[in-house]
Design an enzyme around this catalytic site. Structure first.
Site, PDB file in Angstrom:
ATOM      1  N   ARG A 237     -13.161  50.671   9.775  1.00 64.26           N
ATOM      2  CA  ARG A 237     -12.345  50.677  10.980  1.00 64.26           C
ATOM      3  C   ARG A 237     -12.734  49.463  11.817  1.00 64.26           C
ATOM      4  O   ARG A 237     -13.908  49.103  11.920  1.00 64.26           O
ATOM      5  CB  ARG A 237     -12.546  51.967  11.785  1.00 64.26           C
ATOM      6  CG  ARG A 237     -11.833  53.179  11.198  1.00 64.26           C
ATOM      7  CD  ARG A 237     -10.321  53.027  11.288  1.00 64.26           C
ATOM      8  NE  ARG A 237      -9.579  54.190  10.845  1.00 64.26           N
ATOM      9  CZ  ARG A 237      -9.102  54.362   9.617  1.00 64.26           C
ATOM     10  NH1 ARG A 237      -9.353  53.443   8.691  1.00 64.26           N
ATOM     11  NH2 ARG A 237      -8.399  55.427   9.311  1.00 64.26           N
ATOM     12  N   GLU A 266      -4.854  46.376  16.333  1.00 68.26           N
ATOM     13  CA  GLU A 266      -3.903  46.174  15.243  1.00 68.26           C
ATOM     14  C   GLU A 266      -2.493  46.437  15.744  1.00 68.26           C
ATOM     15  O   GLU A 266      -2.266  47.427  16.438  1.00 68.26           O
ATOM     16  CB  GLU A 266      -4.235  47.110  14.072  1.00 68.26           C
ATOM     17  CG  GLU A 266      -5.599  46.818  13.452  1.00 68.26           C
ATOM     18  CD  GLU A 266      -5.961  47.744  12.296  1.00 68.26           C
ATOM     19  OE1 GLU A 266      -5.117  48.585  11.909  1.00 68.26           O
ATOM     20  OE2 GLU A 266      -7.079  47.628  11.774  1.00 68.26           O
ATOM     21  N   HIS A 285      -4.494  45.629   7.138  1.00 74.11           N
ATOM     22  CA  HIS A 285      -4.860  47.023   6.871  1.00 74.11           C
ATOM     23  C   HIS A 285      -4.140  47.542   5.625  1.00 74.11           C
ATOM     24  O   HIS A 285      -3.443  48.558   5.654  1.00 74.11           O
ATOM     25  CB  HIS A 285      -4.539  47.901   8.087  1.00 74.11           C
ATOM     26  CG  HIS A 285      -5.409  49.121   8.171  1.00 74.11           C
ATOM     27  ND1 HIS A 285      -5.800  49.687   9.358  1.00 74.11           N
ATOM     28  CD2 HIS A 285      -5.972  49.897   7.208  1.00 74.11           C
ATOM     29  CE1 HIS A 285      -6.553  50.758   9.135  1.00 74.11           C
ATOM     30  NE2 HIS A 285      -6.670  50.901   7.824  1.00 74.11           N
TER      31      HIS A 285
END
EC number: 1.1.1.79
Length: 324
Positions: A237, A266, A285
């Site tokens: 993360r 993000e 991601h």
């Protein structure tokens, strides 16, 4: 009468039909307050909630008085207030097993791409810079036989260790909350404290969830302890890393390169200094983002919700105590 659920993720037709065989389904684009207000009756009567990425917090739960189970299409759930669910006896289901191998592939790809400078040199070729035989300015570094340090030896860490040990003959170090005997037996992995791992590893791969304890676990002090030749990989993360400290470490030559699948914010801001560094491979991601795995994650989440609303929470339940 079928129980009703809220679906906030587009599903393939076959999975949608599977849901509709068990539930009355209300599809919404997101969980924003205006969406909840627009579908107030559906939210207030829904016993199930299924989707991904959106925030599930106390404010939402106050609008969902009948909710019994939430199913997220992910292994991570830092966007969900689990304590709030548990207090209301709402179980949370997730999809931990189906993405393991795919995420491990992504981590390995980031290791190879950063070490061998794949993205950088490919862009230079496309820009017409390959006009003669290449020299040291184009070279990268080896991966095989280098020491891999894994921070977080869960399913994905184990899958990565398998690839590194058997595929690249890499010695494996690991740091986790507890020792992992299987990793030590199968891969000759060596447990060590975090400082030792940082000092000895050529690749530092972070595969951690976001918790109060892991937030900004990696900062200036940790990067300073790493080898100047080390490559840092984050596939856990984003907020586990102090991004400003990482940027400084890269700019100052404290570490060699970074491969990043996750970020503090993000999507990553277009003006992030990370995007101007040739020794950074930044991807959006994509850890589990293959057609096959994303389908399997959605199918797992559907089955999880069906099971949960039938009282079956033996697997994939984050907070089984909520059912007590």
């Amino acid at each position: 009468m079928k129980p009703s659920i809220i679906l906030y993720k587009t599903l393939p037709d076959d999975l949608l039909h599977r849901l509709e065989a068990h539930f009355t389904v209300t599809q919404v684009p997101n969980l924003h307050p205006e969406t909840v207000a627009r579908h107030a009756q559906a939210f207030s009567s829904a016993q199930g909630l299924l989707g991904a990425s959106e925030t599930v917090n106390r404010a939402l739960l106050e609008k969902m008085s009948a909710l019994r189970a939430a199913s997220t299409i992910s292994v991570g759930y830092d966007n969900v207030e689990v304590d709030a669910l548990t207090a209301r006896k709402i179980v949370l289901m997730h999809t931990p097993a189906v993405l393991t191998e795919t995420v491990a592939d992504t981590v390995m790809a980031l290791m190879l791409a950063t070490a061998r400078r794949v993205v950088d040199v490919a862009e230079r070729v496309k820009a017409g810079e390959w006009t003669e035989s290449i020299g040291p300015a184009w070279f990268g570094v080896d991966v095989h036989h280098k020491t891999l340090g894994i921070v977080g030896m869960g399913r994905i860490g184990m899958a990565l260790a398998q690839r590194a040990h058997f595929g690249f003959t890499m010695p494996v170090l690991y740091h986790a909350r507890r020792r992992h005997q299987e990793a030590e037996d199968r891969f000759n992995a060596r447990y060590c404290d975090l400082d030792t791992l940082l000092q000895e590893a050529d690749f530092v791969c972070v595969i951690l969830p976001l918790t109060a304890e892991t937030r900004h676990l990696f900062g200036a002090t940790q990067f300073a302890r790493m080898k100047s030749s080390a490559i840092f990989i984050n596939a856990g993360r984003g907020p586990v890393v102090d991004e400003n400290a990482l940027i400084a470490a890269l700019q100052n030559g404290e570490i060699y390169a970074a491969g990043l699948d996750v970020f503090e914010q993000e999507p990553l801001s277009v003006d992030s200094p990370l995007l101007n560094m040739s020794n950074v491979v930044a991807v959006p991601h994509i850890g589990s983002a293959t057609h096959e795995t994303r389908y399997n994650m959605m199918a797992c989440a559907v089955d999880n919700l069906i099971d949960a609303l039938q009282g079956k929470i033996e697997k994939n339940c984050v907070n089984p105590q909520a059912a007590g």
